[in-house]
Scaffold this motif. Structure first.
Motif, PDB file in Angstrom:
ATOM      1  N   LYS A  75      45.206  33.586  46.625  1.00 41.89           N
ATOM      2  CA  LYS A  75      45.486  35.019  46.646  1.00 41.89           C
ATOM      3  C   LYS A  75      46.014  35.524  45.308  1.00 41.89           C
ATOM      4  CE  LYS A  75      46.660  35.336  51.598  1.00 41.89           C
ATOM      5  NZ  LYS A  75      47.755  35.659  52.568  1.00 41.89           N
ATOM      6  N   ILE A  76      46.633  34.630  44.543  1.00 43.99           N
ATOM      7  CA  ILE A  76      47.236  35.028  43.283  1.00 43.99           C
ATOM      8  C   ILE A  76      46.209  35.550  42.290  1.00 43.99           C
ATOM      9  CG2 ILE A  76      47.064  32.766  42.171  1.00 43.99           C
ATOM     10  CD1 ILE A  76      50.079  35.150  41.986  1.00 43.99           C
ATOM     11  N   VAL A  77      44.960  35.115  42.416  1.00 47.05           N
ATOM     12  CA  VAL A  77      43.924  35.534  41.471  1.00 47.05           C
ATOM     13  C   VAL A  77      43.745  37.047  41.521  1.00 47.05           C
ATOM     14  CG1 VAL A  77      41.481  35.347  40.863  1.00 47.05           C
ATOM     15  CG2 VAL A  77      42.748  33.304  41.587  1.00 47.05           C
ATOM     16  N   LYS A  78      43.671  37.606  42.710  1.00 47.96           N
ATOM     17  CA  LYS A  78      43.497  39.046  42.853  1.00 47.96           C
ATOM     18  C   LYS A  78      44.727  39.796  42.357  1.00 47.96           C
ATOM     19  CE  LYS A  78      42.629  42.726  46.218  1.00 47.96           C
ATOM     20  NZ  LYS A  78      42.368  43.056  47.654  1.00 47.96           N
ATOM     21  N   LEU A 109      43.423  29.186  35.809  1.00 44.07           N
ATOM     22  CA  LEU A 109      42.153  29.353  35.091  1.00 44.07           C
ATOM     23  C   LEU A 109      41.294  30.433  35.739  1.00 44.07           C
ATOM     24  CD1 LEU A 109      41.335  25.619  34.363  1.00 44.07           C
ATOM     25  CD2 LEU A 109      41.640  27.394  32.620  1.00 44.07           C
ATOM     26  N   LEU A 110      41.243  30.445  37.065  1.00 43.78           N
ATOM     27  CA  LEU A 110      40.450  31.460  37.760  1.00 43.78           C
ATOM     28  C   LEU A 110      41.050  32.857  37.564  1.00 43.78           C
ATOM     29  CD1 LEU A 110      39.646  29.626  41.130  1.00 43.78           C
ATOM     30  CD2 LEU A 110      38.145  29.919  39.141  1.00 43.78           C
ATOM     31  N   ALA A 111      42.374  32.941  37.579  1.00 42.62           N
ATOM     32  CA  ALA A 111      43.030  34.235  37.375  1.00 42.62           C
ATOM     33  C   ALA A 111      42.797  34.729  35.953  1.00 42.62           C
ATOM     34  CB  ALA A 111      44.526  34.109  37.657  1.00 42.62           C
ATOM     35  N   HIS A 112      42.903  33.823  34.985  1.00 46.38           N
ATOM     36  CA  HIS A 112      42.601  34.204  33.603  1.00 46.38           C
ATOM     37  C   HIS A 112      41.171  34.715  33.484  1.00 46.38           C
ATOM     38  CE1 HIS A 112      41.635  33.911  29.341  1.00 46.38           C
ATOM     39  NE2 HIS A 112      40.608  33.180  29.720  1.00 46.38           N
ATOM     40  N   ALA A 113      40.230  33.970  34.044  1.00 46.51           N
ATOM     41  CA  ALA A 113      38.825  34.359  33.935  1.00 46.51           C
ATOM     42  C   ALA A 113      38.570  35.707  34.590  1.00 46.51           C
ATOM     43  CB  ALA A 113      37.932  33.287  34.569  1.00 46.51           C
ATOM     44  N   SER A 114      39.228  35.957  35.722  1.00 46.40           N
ATOM     45  CA  SER A 114      39.053  37.233  36.415  1.00 46.40           C
ATOM     46  C   SER A 114      39.618  38.383  35.588  1.00 46.40           C
ATOM     47  CB  SER A 114      39.739  37.168  37.778  1.00 46.40           C
ATOM     48  OG  SER A 114      39.655  38.401  38.458  1.00 46.40           O
ATOM     49  N   ALA A 115      40.817  38.184  35.028  1.00 44.79           N
ATOM     50  CA  ALA A 115      41.420  39.225  34.196  1.00 44.79           C
ATOM     51  C   ALA A 115      40.589  39.459  32.933  1.00 44.79           C
ATOM     52  CB  ALA A 115      42.849  38.830  33.838  1.00 44.79           C
ATOM     53  N   ALA A 116      40.117  38.373  32.325  1.00 44.87           N
ATOM     54  CA  ALA A 116      39.306  38.497  31.109  1.00 44.87           C
ATOM     55  C   ALA A 116      38.002  39.227  31.391  1.00 44.87           C
ATOM     56  CB  ALA A 116      39.022  37.112  30.532  1.00 44.87           C
ATOM     57  N   ARG A 117      37.414  38.949  32.542  1.00 46.71           N
ATOM     58  CA  ARG A 117      36.174  39.641  32.900  1.00 46.71           C
ATOM     59  C   ARG A 117      36.425  41.141  33.061  1.00 46.71           C
ATOM     60  NH1 ARG A 117      32.748  38.901  38.558  1.00 46.71           N
ATOM     61  NH2 ARG A 117      30.851  39.988  37.890  1.00 46.71           N
ATOM     62  N   THR A 118      37.547  41.485  33.707  1.00 45.41           N
ATOM     63  CA  THR A 118      37.914  42.897  33.853  1.00 45.41           C
ATOM     64  C   THR A 118      38.078  43.555  32.493  1.00 45.41           C
ATOM     65  OG1 THR A 118      39.006  42.490  35.977  1.00 45.41           O
ATOM     66  CG2 THR A 118      39.654  44.473  34.767  1.00 45.41           C
ATOM     67  N   TYR A 119      38.778  42.867  31.604  1.00 45.41           N
ATOM     68  CA  TYR A 119      39.004  43.429  30.273  1.00 45.41           C
ATOM     69  C   TYR A 119      37.693  43.616  29.516  1.00 45.41           C
ATOM     70  CZ  TYR A 119      40.890  44.138  25.607  1.00 45.41           C
ATOM     71  OH  TYR A 119      41.184  44.658  24.375  1.00 45.41           O
ATOM     72  N   LYS A 120      36.875  42.597  29.520  1.00 40.36           N
ATOM     73  CA  LYS A 120      35.633  42.645  28.749  1.00 40.36           C
ATOM     74  C   LYS A 120      34.642  43.667  29.328  1.00 40.36           C
ATOM     75  CE  LYS A 120      35.994  37.868  27.099  1.00 40.36           C
ATOM     76  NZ  LYS A 120      35.854  38.116  25.659  1.00 40.36           N
ATOM     77  N   ASN A 121      34.607  43.794  30.645  1.00 46.55           N
ATOM     78  CA  ASN A 121      33.641  44.698  31.269  1.00 46.55           C
ATOM     79  C   ASN A 121      34.064  46.165  31.208  1.00 46.55           C
ATOM     80  OD1 ASN A 121      32.022  42.545  31.925  1.00 46.55           O
ATOM     81  ND2 ASN A 121      32.594  42.468  34.083  1.00 46.55           N
TER      82      ASN A 121
END
Length: 512
Positions: free
Chosen positions: A161-164, A234-246
């Motif tokens: 749940k922490i990823v979201k 790692l999954l939370a980082h990737a999710s945040a990075a995707r949000t930033y980049k997109n």
């Protein structure tokens, strides 16, 4: 075998290299876009822990557990109220950048839900103050301070749940501050956070299990949780990075990265077993996080030794994690000798340390000081260049621990700055893609392991003074002269000249 041979060649070349402490270096020796700064983190420096809507984080809980010699960060250096004074000191020192973290529980007190207006106001004011004085803000989103509310609700980083929740928090930061922030780091030294927090239990959130924990943890599982927490990070980082980049990167023109603590590893002996173990050490302590970010999966050695206890990435997760960074942040302090301990793999009860099949030999001659090893920093940068395709690197932390007192002649810290900045220059000339250097720390802060008993700062903070007055140490003067273009070395004449001539930094260096 090619990777092992390459490691040996790199290691041997830097053992043979000499970095002279008498070399005279200047800021002008570095590229103009290379950035020099200093850092802190929210709980360690801000104070105001119970003011203006902020709620506790796992760092608060840890600090009040008694493991930090009875100290805590409730007041710390009170940068929450004294940020303008501190920015002025940065300007007078000549800092080009300031690395700080945002307190999630100050900005979003319950971990999710409404944004705290007072928290939003504070960070807007701090960022604006830095920029108005020409100091680049470099922001970390998580520095060991998850909101305690999320830890209590579902276990924090061991729950998917922490990823979201982290992604939502990160997006609030991108939306509110991203028009002025060019450098985002999602996590600070994630490997140390999970090992100390979920294996040994000596740092927040203090989870571990018998017989592996170094403290009496009331909950946790040292065999599984370090791997699980790292996976979710790692999954939370990737999710945040995707949000930033997109959504934000194209118009905000910023960069997003991830920070890892790095040792320099070398074999304890020249035996084949210790040489192979050295590569295993790099895989377990650095590749654990770097390999997924660069290649999309954990090192094969880790998957083999940990077996089903280390989570697997789905094909989609692997794709999202791979390449989800614009730079790597490195925290570097020391070098370690590695001895093979393959017999640990036969132990029925296994945790992360047993899975590594290593014995780490620290070579410190003085427990209160980090021994100066410039060749080791060069070795780490070369290893990253050779193993991970030479990504952009920021040295986010590098500093000298000394007993915290009012003695301002911190010569060992000056020696460290001189030695490692010289080594960094040599690495740049050898093709490293390093982009910046931040000394830890800007001032003496609340330290994770020993509260206020030790200090890493360029500035001493008088905790007995109601105004928490700051005093520049010798290292602040040295760094200032370097940053302002002066050529500096460690000769006695240079040191005397430094004390006599650098009087522009206030307040006075003499404590009555």
């Amino acid at each position: 075998m090619w990777k092992l041979c390459e490691l040996l060649l790199v290691w041997a070349s830097f053992l043979a290299a000499e970095v002279s402490g008498a070399d005279r270096h200047s800021r002008h020796d570095f590229p103009s876009d290379f950035v020099f700064g200093a850092g802190t983190s929210a709980y360690q420096v801000e104070g105001a822990a119970n003011e203006d809507g902020r709620t506790p984080s796992i760092f608060d809980t840890y600090a009040h557990s008694g493991l930090t010699h009875g100290a805590n960060g409730d007041v710390a250096c009170d940068q929450y109220h004294k940020y303008k004074e501190d920015v002025q000191l940065m300007v007078e020192t000549g800092l080009e950048a300031y690395r700080f973290s945002i307190s999630w529980s100050r900005l979003i007190p319950n971990g999710r839900g409404p944004v705290n207006p007072k928290g939003l106001q504070y960070y807007n004011h701090l960022i604006d103050e830095l920029i108005s004085h020409g100091v680049q803000p470099h922001v970390t989103l998580h520095h060991a301070d998850l909101p305690q509310a999320l830890e209590d609700e579902y276990g924090g980083w061991i729950n998917r749940k922490i990823v979201k929740d982290f992604t939502v928090y990160a997006e609030v930061c991108f939306r509110e501050f991203g028009d002025r922030i060019r450098h985002w780091t999602t996590f600070n030294e994630a490997n140390v956070f999970v090992l100390a927090g979920y294996d040994s239990g000596i740092l927040p959130p203090q989870r571990c299990s018998f017989p592996f924990g170094l403290v009496n943890c009331s909950q946790g599982n040292s065999s599984i949780e370090p791997y699980l927490a790292a996976h979710n990070i790692l999954l939370a980082h990737a999710s945040a990075a995707r949000t930033y980049k997109n959504i934000y990167q194209e118009r905000q023109k910023g960069y997003i990265g991830f920070n890892i603590f790095a040792y320099h590893f070398s074999p304890f002996t020249n035996s084949t077993e210790d040489i192979i173990a050295t590569q295993r050490a790099y895989d377990f302590y650095f590749g654990w996080l770097a390999d997924p970010l660069v290649y999309g999966d954990y090192p094969e050695t880790m998957k083999k030794n940990a077996g089903p206890r280390i989570p697997s990435f789905t094909p989609l997760e692997s794709k999202l994690v791979k390449g989800s960074f614009d730079f790597l942040g490195i925290n570097f302090y020391d070098a370690v000798k590695v001895m093979d301990n393959s017999r640990s793999l036969d132990v029925t009860l296994r945790d992360y340390q047993a899975d590594t099949a290593l014995e780490l030999k620290f070579q410190q001659k003085n427990s209160s000081l980090f021994e100066l090893k410039p060749w080791a920093l060069q070795g780490v940068l070369e290893y990253i260049k050779q193993t991970y395709g030479n990504p952009p690197i920021y040295i986010h932390e590098n500093g000298q621990m000394m007993p915290r007192n009012a003695t301002l002649e911190d010569v060992p810290r000056v020696e460290l700055l001189q030695g490692y900045i010289g080594a960094l220059l040599d690495s740049l000339r050898n093709g490293s893609n390093a982009r910046g250097y931040f000394t830890w720390s800007f001032m003496d802060v609340f330290e994770l392991l020993d509260g206020y008993d030790s200090g890493f700062g360029l500035y001493y903070v008088d905790l007995d003074d109601p105004d928490l007055k700051r005093y520049p140490k010798h290292s602040a003067h040295w760094y200032s002269q370097f940053l302002k273009g002066g050529r500096v070395d460690l000769g006695s004449e240079s040191s005397i000249e430094l004390r006599q001539n650098l009087t522009t930094i206030s307040p006075s260096t003499v404590i009555e």
